[in-house]
Design a protein around this motif. Structure first.
Motif, short mmCIF file in Angstrom:
data_model
loop_
_atom_site.label_atom_id
_atom_site.label_comp_id
_atom_site.label_asym_id
_atom_site.label_seq_id
_atom_site.Cartn_x
_atom_site.Cartn_y
_atom_site.Cartn_z
N TYR A 63 0.86 -1.19 0.00
CA TYR A 63 0.00 0.00 0.00
C TYR A 63 0.89 1.23 0.00
O TYR A 63 1.87 1.30 0.77
CB TYR A 63 -0.89 -0.01 1.24
CG TYR A 63 -1.62 1.29 1.51
CD1 TYR A 63 -2.65 1.72 0.66
CD2 TYR A 63 -1.29 2.09 2.60
CE1 TYR A 63 -3.32 2.90 0.91
CE2 TYR A 63 -1.96 3.28 2.86
CZ TYR A 63 -2.97 3.68 2.01
OH TYR A 63 -3.63 4.86 2.25
N LYS A 72 -4.68 1.44 -3.73
CA LYS A 72 -5.58 0.36 -3.32
C LYS A 72 -4.75 -0.78 -2.71
O LYS A 72 -3.87 -1.33 -3.37
CB LYS A 72 -6.35 -0.15 -4.54
CG LYS A 72 -7.43 -1.15 -4.17
CD LYS A 72 -8.22 -1.56 -5.41
CE LYS A 72 -9.30 -2.57 -5.04
NZ LYS A 72 -10.07 -2.99 -6.24
N ARG A 74 -3.21 -4.24 -1.56
CA ARG A 74 -3.19 -5.52 -2.26
C ARG A 74 -2.10 -6.39 -1.63
O ARG A 74 -1.38 -5.96 -0.72
CB ARG A 74 -2.87 -5.32 -3.74
CG ARG A 74 -1.45 -4.84 -3.98
CD ARG A 74 -1.15 -4.63 -5.46
NE ARG A 74 0.28 -4.49 -5.70
CZ ARG A 74 0.96 -3.37 -5.54
NH1 ARG A 74 0.33 -2.29 -5.12
NH2 ARG A 74 2.25 -3.31 -5.78
#
Length: 294
Positions: A63, A72, A74
């Protein structure tokens, strides 16, 4: 007879655009080739690691709020060649140095002393430098400490944790000093044994991260700060008035009485400090402090 002069067409000169020199073009071309070779090397390294028989599969939280493509959250997957004695921190460093230099995490002493590499590994707070890869199930899921604001990848904001630690005045205070300038201010062996475990705190924040009460009450002092208060409140060399002051701090609304004795802090402490036991003892001290006899 007109005295007006005939208009002449004026043409604004276009600003000259600076053309890159041949030297700049060659340097840019070399940089592009170097970046391409580095990408190819990383891809080949990743392919070799995947094909190797003894590799470790990491799933690492990513991040970065400052990069639009990474805003976003992940998980990125890394395959790291396993070596005997490898720790989670070793694997992360290999992934950073080999595959992605932007992978961000804290680390320092690598001897479980500095507390900077506390992480959430396979659903539990652990020190990266102390946790052996061989003891974990794959894929190994590495995340930042829960209940803390993530700054980038595995790095969390520790400012609130430090504020809570400072709130209990985590330093020695005494009213009486030895007469001689070079004399030591000694404590009894029994008293040293009593506070010994509490002195092992390395301020990693793992206990605070595991505490459900701290997660729901941002003002709760938390197990690390209360343990630090215990370390000095139980030290016989501090005066009674200072001990009274410390008890008033931990007795406040968001102090020891918020603890619900869930033992989660004790279970995750990398230094095996009996945090819950210390909190309960301070509760008893607070009760005794408030008893009045007429």
């Amino acid at each position: 007879m007109s005295t007006q002069l005939p208009e002449t067409e004026t043409q604004e000169a276009e600003p000259e655009t600076e053309q890159p020199s041949k030297g700049d073009e060659r340097r840019a071309k070399r940089r592009r080739r170097a970046a391409e070779r580095e990408r190819e090397r990383q891809a080949e390294e990743a392919e070799r690691a995947r094909e190797a028989e003894d590799t470790v599969q990491l799933k690492v939280f990513r991040y970065d709020p400052e990069v639009p493509e990474k805003e976003k959250p992940r998980f990125d997957e890394f395959h790291v060649p396993f070596t005997k004695g490898m720790t989670v921190l070793d694997a992360l460093m290999y992934a950073r140095d080999t595959y992605d230099s932007s992978l961000t995490f804290r680390h320092s002493c690598r001897q479980a002393i500095c507390g900077s590499d506390a992480l959430f590994v396979n659903g539990r707070q652990r020190l990266g430098c102390k946790t052996q890869i061989a003891e974990l199930e794959e894929p190994i899921r590495v995340e930042p400490l829960p209940h803390q604001e993530v700054v980038k990848d595995l790095v969390v904001d520790m400012e609130h944790f430090y504020d809570q630690m400072e709130a209990v005045e985590p330093y020695f205070q005494t009213n009486s000093l030895p007469e001689g300038e070079l004399d030591e201010q000694r404590q009894t062996r029994e008293n040293r044994e009593k506070v010994k475990m509490s002195t092992r705190c390395i301020w990693c924040g793992a206990c605070m991260s595991s505490c459900n009460i701290a997660a729901g009450d941002n003002q709760y002092l938390g197990p690390a700060a209360i343990n630090k208060a215990y370390r000095f409140a139980m030290d016989e060399r501090e005066g009674e008035d200072i001990k009274q002051q410390r008890l008033e701090i931990i007795e406040q609304e968001h102090g020891v009485w918020r603890c619900q004795t869930q033992f989660s802090c004790t279970e995750v402490c990398p230094k095996d400090i009996p945090l819950t036991e210390h909190i309960q003892e301070l509760k008893r001290e607070a009760v005794k402090n408030n008893l009045k006899f007429w």
